[in-house]
Design a protein around this motif. Structure first.
Motif, PDB file in Angstrom:
ATOM      1  N   PRO A   7       8.008  -2.063  -3.483  1.00 26.98           N
ATOM      2  CA  PRO A   7       7.122  -3.204  -3.730  1.00 26.98           C
ATOM      3  C   PRO A   7       7.259  -3.681  -5.179  1.00 26.98           C
ATOM      4  CG  PRO A   7       5.906  -1.318  -2.834  1.00 26.98           C
ATOM      5  CD  PRO A   7       7.252  -0.819  -3.251  1.00 26.98           C
ATOM      6  N   VAL A   8       6.927  -4.954  -5.405  1.00 25.35           N
ATOM      7  CA  VAL A   8       6.943  -5.523  -6.747  1.00 25.35           C
ATOM      8  C   VAL A   8       5.615  -6.239  -6.982  1.00 25.35           C
ATOM      9  CG1 VAL A   8       8.210  -6.917  -8.418  1.00 25.35           C
ATOM     10  CG2 VAL A   8       9.417  -5.934  -6.442  1.00 25.35           C
ATOM     11  N   MET A   9       5.031  -6.008  -8.142  1.00 21.25           N
ATOM     12  CA  MET A   9       3.830  -6.729  -8.554  1.00 21.25           C
ATOM     13  C   MET A   9       4.137  -7.544  -9.809  1.00 21.25           C
ATOM     14  SD  MET A   9       0.532  -4.224  -8.211  1.00 21.25           S
ATOM     15  CE  MET A   9       0.143  -3.328  -6.702  1.00 21.25           C
ATOM     16  N   ILE A  10       3.566  -8.739  -9.881  1.00 24.11           N
ATOM     17  CA  ILE A  10       3.575  -9.509 -11.117  1.00 24.11           C
ATOM     18  C   ILE A  10       2.266  -9.171 -11.819  1.00 24.11           C
ATOM     19  CG2 ILE A  10       3.683 -11.794 -12.170  1.00 24.11           C
ATOM     20  CD1 ILE A  10       6.253 -10.860 -10.723  1.00 24.11           C
ATOM     21  N   THR A  11       2.351  -8.393 -12.861  1.00 25.21           N
ATOM     22  CA  THR A  11       1.147  -7.864 -13.498  1.00 25.21           C
ATOM     23  C   THR A  11       0.721  -8.649 -14.740  1.00 25.21           C
ATOM     24  OG1 THR A  11       2.621  -6.209 -14.499  1.00 25.21           O
ATOM     25  CG2 THR A  11       1.343  -5.530 -12.579  1.00 25.21           C
ATOM     26  N   GLU A  12       1.458  -9.719 -15.053  1.00 27.26           N
ATOM     27  CA  GLU A  12       0.998 -10.709 -16.022  1.00 27.26           C
ATOM     28  C   GLU A  12       1.579 -12.060 -15.628  1.00 27.26           C
ATOM     29  OE1 GLU A  12       1.595 -10.261 -20.212  1.00 27.26           O
ATOM     30  OE2 GLU A  12       0.665  -8.284 -20.314  1.00 27.26           O
ATOM     31  N   TYR A  13       0.726 -13.065 -15.603  1.00 26.90           N
ATOM     32  CA  TYR A  13       1.142 -14.461 -15.444  1.00 26.90           C
ATOM     33  C   TYR A  13      -0.016 -15.311 -15.954  1.00 26.90           C
ATOM     34  CZ  TYR A  13      -2.071 -14.965 -11.499  1.00 26.90           C
ATOM     35  OH  TYR A  13      -3.202 -15.017 -10.721  1.00 26.90           O
ATOM     36  N   GLY A  14       0.241 -16.580 -16.231  1.00 24.97           N
ATOM     37  CA  GLY A  14      -0.840 -17.463 -16.637  1.00 24.97           C
ATOM     38  C   GLY A  14      -0.457 -18.350 -17.808  1.00 24.97           C
TER      39      GLY A  14
ATOM     40  N   HIS B 121       2.061 -14.902  -4.477  1.00 24.81           N
ATOM     41  CA  HIS B 121       1.655 -14.375  -3.169  1.00 24.81           C
ATOM     42  C   HIS B 121       2.616 -14.827  -2.075  1.00 24.81           C
ATOM     43  CE1 HIS B 121      -0.765 -14.500   0.620  1.00 24.81           C
ATOM     44  NE2 HIS B 121      -1.076 -13.278   0.212  1.00 24.81           N
ATOM     45  N   GLY B 122       2.982 -16.092  -2.114  1.00 24.97           N
ATOM     46  CA  GLY B 122       3.854 -16.630  -1.077  1.00 24.97           C
ATOM     47  C   GLY B 122       5.256 -16.068  -1.100  1.00 24.97           C
ATOM     48  N   ALA B 123       5.682 -15.526  -2.248  1.00 24.42           N
ATOM     49  CA  ALA B 123       7.023 -14.948  -2.357  1.00 24.42           C
ATOM     50  C   ALA B 123       7.070 -13.499  -1.892  1.00 24.42           C
ATOM     51  CB  ALA B 123       7.520 -15.054  -3.798  1.00 24.42           C
ATOM     52  N   GLY B 124       5.957 -12.971  -1.392  1.00 24.24           N
ATOM     53  CA  GLY B 124       5.965 -11.639  -0.805  1.00 24.24           C
ATOM     54  C   GLY B 124       5.706 -10.505  -1.766  1.00 24.24           C
ATOM     55  N   TYR B 125       5.084 -10.787  -2.898  1.00 25.60           N
ATOM     56  CA  TYR B 125       4.777  -9.733  -3.861  1.00 25.60           C
ATOM     57  C   TYR B 125       3.552  -8.934  -3.420  1.00 25.60           C
ATOM     58  CZ  TYR B 125       8.327 -11.325  -7.111  1.00 25.60           C
ATOM     59  OH  TYR B 125       9.528 -11.632  -7.692  1.00 25.60           O
ATOM     60  N   SER B 126       3.396  -7.766  -4.010  1.00 23.77           N
ATOM     61  CA  SER B 126       2.291  -6.872  -3.651  1.00 23.77           C
ATOM     62  C   SER B 126       1.084  -7.043  -4.560  1.00 23.77           C
ATOM     63  CB  SER B 126       2.757  -5.409  -3.697  1.00 23.77           C
ATOM     64  OG  SER B 126       3.740  -5.180  -2.714  1.00 23.77           O
ATOM     65  N   GLY B 127       1.198  -7.909  -5.558  1.00 30.41           N
ATOM     66  CA  GLY B 127       0.064  -8.132  -6.438  1.00 30.41           C
ATOM     67  C   GLY B 127       0.339  -9.215  -7.447  1.00 30.41           C
ATOM     68  N   ALA B 128      -0.737  -9.832  -7.931  1.00 30.07           N
ATOM     69  CA  ALA B 128      -0.668 -10.850  -8.976  1.00 30.07           C
ATOM     70  C   ALA B 128      -1.865 -10.635  -9.888  1.00 30.07           C
ATOM     71  CB  ALA B 128      -0.685 -12.254  -8.372  1.00 30.07           C
ATOM     72  N   ILE B 129      -1.603 -10.165 -11.097  1.00 28.22           N
ATOM     73  CA  ILE B 129      -2.672  -9.828 -12.040  1.00 28.22           C
ATOM     74  C   ILE B 129      -2.657 -10.860 -13.160  1.00 28.22           C
ATOM     75  CG2 ILE B 129      -3.740  -7.995 -13.383  1.00 28.22           C
ATOM     76  CD1 ILE B 129      -3.200  -7.247 -10.451  1.00 28.22           C
ATOM     77  N   LEU B 130      -3.685 -11.669 -13.219  1.00 29.98           N
ATOM     78  CA  LEU B 130      -3.757 -12.785 -14.156  1.00 29.98           C
ATOM     79  C   LEU B 130      -3.939 -12.291 -15.586  1.00 29.98           C
ATOM     80  CD1 LEU B 130      -4.058 -15.922 -14.540  1.00 29.98           C
ATOM     81  CD2 LEU B 130      -6.533 -15.540 -14.351  1.00 29.98           C
TER      82      LEU B 130
END
Length: 744
Positions: free
Chosen positions: A350-357, A394-403
């Motif tokens: 799994p891959v999470m994006i743990t910073e974005y914004g 979310h739409g790209a199939g990641y396991s998390g998005a942490i703002l």
């Protein structure tokens, strides 16, 4: 018999009271979270299954999507090492975070004990729907960059100890000595927050030269075969070091009877992809590939964690190879393209994006596709962009998005303003040009945010009482001028002789802080001043104004004159040049081959445009970037301190006209700021129609607006931004991961 009975009754009553008190105080420690057990009774609440993360809930494993926020360690008036957030703050914030739709909070380092205590107590009251957290473990970043060798025994030992301390703190089994200067928390950790842990993220963003240096120094390093984690064949020396550190975290945690998923921190700069359109060698110098590490024996599993922003590195803006996919709105989008390429590079975990914004700020530091710049947004624009990024992740199939992030942090620095301010004073004022401070969806605003609303209504000024000063300025067109200030702005309120009509007149407000500057200019229409102006505000447009800066004072030109700016007319460097220039910030350096892969021009943006609008957050037309408004005869304005040349308003420090080097400015302590107003109508300065033959206007006789230093004592207003509500709507729509993206 009666006395004995009474004695027993009293004793029983005492025991009941003591037992009740013990139960009350120990309740936080007794809270249980639904989990399953594996061999030796080890608890597991979250696990990795294939390319998904799962949560054990209602006696079954269910797909899990981490939707959350990162949280910093401090509040205005404090630096991270002071860790000044109270338990009450945390409990209030946790409720707001869950109400926004988040299911997880990510922290970067060991927090003060209050964080873990507050989380346990909060979840005690929300047992059916607890708020989980991701615990980051801070690597010795400065020593790694300085030494360029992760295997240095001192660095290795320090990081291993930090890992052990973090695990012990989470499980409430340690007492740590705080180190305020290094940012390390401390105290007695008594509350077991382990059941509310979602995962571990080991380390921080890796500096590429350090990674390459480590790999070059340790080419022959043996494979790491840990008890729980190991590297795969072909792993680099640095990746083997990471396998060791992750194994250290696992070996330490299992002693407390739990397993949680583990990742290491990573970012675009050290991802495993090629970025052919990236001009900077360092941004594509080396990779740190999660695929080169695997689980040996860890039921909770392993995932990849990345920080991904839409504007950095520069290839997001102009690399055509990352402009091949359309986003959910049908726009060609480098961010969407990147997300899919990154996900494809990790087919087994799994891959999470743990910073974005993006931040809501006046200042801008990088430009991105589709207007997703690092700064220059109001709160609504920030929320719209953040929500779009969230949905793309979310739409790209990641396991998390942490703002990134929960709360604003005033102490932060940005590369294109850090030479203009004083590093040890950043926490004590609100610099809206430093965008890095304002990624939060929970705003931390200067203290008069509730007291003064820029709306053309002077009634709030009357309520200020003595917390304002009337400027004794006798100028045609102005009946009176008042001033006040706070940690973020100099505020002005003027009562005009007649309503402002930009179709036939222009209002000018000059600012004088130190000796020098322009004593004449086209905007003065022949009037000469006896003292110069460093900056000048012009209001001649229906919707916006403009802050300009004297050419020989222009910080931007002085800093970048020989670093990419077009040739400057020598006259601009002269005192009293009569030239006012736009107030600008750099957004990228001049890059030239062979120092870079290819030539890339210097870039800058104007940040002195002053939006006309309303700053009352209860209004539907509210804009956090509004700086002035005129209604009838009332003109209201707020001026960001740095636009006036202040490097630290809390100590009345301004940048002067001298430089100790090309990149370092000298600073002068001043008494305050002198405001010089005038109105131009029919190409004449009101009251100075005979200006060409008149004596110099006696600016030096005008009073200065002065204030007391506020040193390290600040007030602030905490308020959710418009972006909070927008993200709330976006997060609450999503419950669980996308498990099939084959049609995307």
């Amino acid at each position: 018999m009666g006395k004995w009975f009474k004695y027993v009754l009293k004793l029983g009553l005492v025991f009941a009271i003591v037992a009740g008190a013990l139960f009350y105080w120990l309740r936080p420690l007794l809270v249980k979270v639904e989990s399953t057990t594996i061999a030796d009774g080890i608890h597991v609440k979250f696990r990795v299954q294939g390319t998904n993360v799962e949560e054990y809930s209602n006696q079954a494993w269910k797909p899990y999507f981490a939707k959350g926020v990162n949280m910093g360690a401090t509040v205005p008036g404090h630096f991270p090492g002071e860790l000044a957030i109270s338990e009450d703050d945390y409990e209030r914030w946790f409720e707001m975070i869950q109400d926004m739709g988040s299911n997880v909070v990510r922290i970067y380092t060991i927090m003060m004990p209050e964080f873990y205590e507050a989380l346990v107590k909060y979840n005690r009251e929300h047992q059916k729907n607890p708020l989980f957290f991701i615990q980051g473990i801070w690597s010795p970043e400065e020593q790694l960059i300085e030494g360029q060798d992760a295997y240095d025994p001192q660095i290795k030992q320090k990081f291993e100890q930090e890992i052990k301390d973090a695990v012990a703190a989470v499980y409430g089994k340690t007492t740590l000595t705080p180190e305020p200067h290094s940012g390390k928390a401390g105290g007695a950790y008594k509350y077991n927050a382990g059941p509310y842990l979602m995962s571990w993220i080991v380390g921080t963003e890796w500096e590429p030269k350090m990674v390459k240096g480590t790999n070059d120094l340790h080419v022959d390093t043996a494979d790491y075969e840990g008890k729980h984690f190991r590297n795969k064949p072909g792993a680099s020396a640095f990746e083997k070091w990471l396998a060791l550190m992750m194994d250290t975290a696992a070996q330490t945690e299992i002693q407390y009877g739990w397993q949680h998923p583990i990742a290491f921190a990573n970012w675009v700069t050290t991802d495993p992809l090629e970025h052919p359109g990236e001009p900077l060698f360092e941004e594509d110098l080396v990779s740190v590939d999660p695929a080169h590490i695997e689980v040996a024996d860890w039921a909770a599993g392993y995932f990849a964690s990345y920080h991904v922003y839409p504007y950095y590195p520069d290839f997001f803006s102009f690399d055509s190879s990352f402009q091949t996919m359309a986003n959910s709105k049908g726009q060609i989008d480098s961010y969407t393209t990147y997300l899919h390429k990154l996900k494809e590079a990790h087919p087994d975990i799994p891959v999470m994006i743990t910073e974005y914004g993006v931040p809501a700020s006046l200042g801008v530091a990088h430009l991105g596709m589709l207007g997703r710049n690092q700064g220059g947004h109001n709160e609504k624009q920030q929320g719209d962009i953040d929500a779009d990024l969230f949905q793309e992740i979310h739409g790209a199939g990641y396991s998390g998005a942490i703002l990134f992030t929960w709360q604003d942090e005033w102490f932060k620095k940005t590369w294109n303003t850090q030479r203009y301010d004083e590093a040890d004073r950043r926490a004590y004022w609100y610099n809206t040009l430093t965008n890095e401070s304002f990624f939060g969806v929970l705003g931390m605003f200067p203290s008069k945010d509730d007291d003064i609303h820029i709306d053309g209504d002077a009634s709030d000024w009357k309520r200020l009482g003595d917390d304002k000063k009337r400027l004794d300025v006798q100028v045609p067109g102005f009946e009176e001028i008042w001033a006040t200030h706070d940690e973020g702005y100099l505020y002005l309120m003027a009562k005009l002789s007649e309503p402002f009509d930009p179709s036939r007149q222009s209002i000018y407000l000059g600012a004088d802080t130190i000796a020098g500057g322009n004593r004449h200019a086209p905007q003065l229409h022949g009037v000469t001043l006896d003292e110069g102006l460093e900056t000048l505000i012009e209001l001649s447009d229906e919707n916006k104004g403009r802050m300009m800066i004297a050419s020989n004072y222009d910080l931007h030109a002085r800093l970048y004159e020989r670093s990419g700016l077009p040739d400057i007319d020598p006259k601009e460097n002269q005192d009293d040049s009569g030239i006012f220039k736009p107030w600008k910030l750099a957004v990228n350096y001049l890059l030239e081959y062979p120092d870079s892969r290819f030539n890339h021009p210097f870039g800058d943006v104007e940040v002195g445009e002053l939006e006309r609008g309303y700053t009352d957050p209860s209004r539907p037309d509210y804009s956090s970037k509004a700086m002035w408004q005129a209604q009838g005869q009332v003109l209201e304005m707020r001026i960001p301190w740095m636009l006036l040349g202040f490097s630290d308003p809390s100590s009345l420090s301004v940048i002067n006209y001298n430089q100790t080097s090309r990149s370092k400015f000298e600073v002068t302590q001043v008494e305050g700021v002198r405001i010089v107003p005038w109105i131009v109508q029919d190409d004449k300065v009101l009251g100075r129609e005979d200006s060409a033959a008149a004596e110099p206007y006696p600016v030096s006789r005008l009073p200065k607006y002065t204030w007391q230093r506020w040193e390290d004592k600040v007030d602030y207003v905490e308020r959710p931004k418009q972006s909070y509500s927008i993200m709330k709507e976006a997060m609450q729509k999503i419950d669980g991961p996308v498990t099939d993206i084959s049609g995307s």
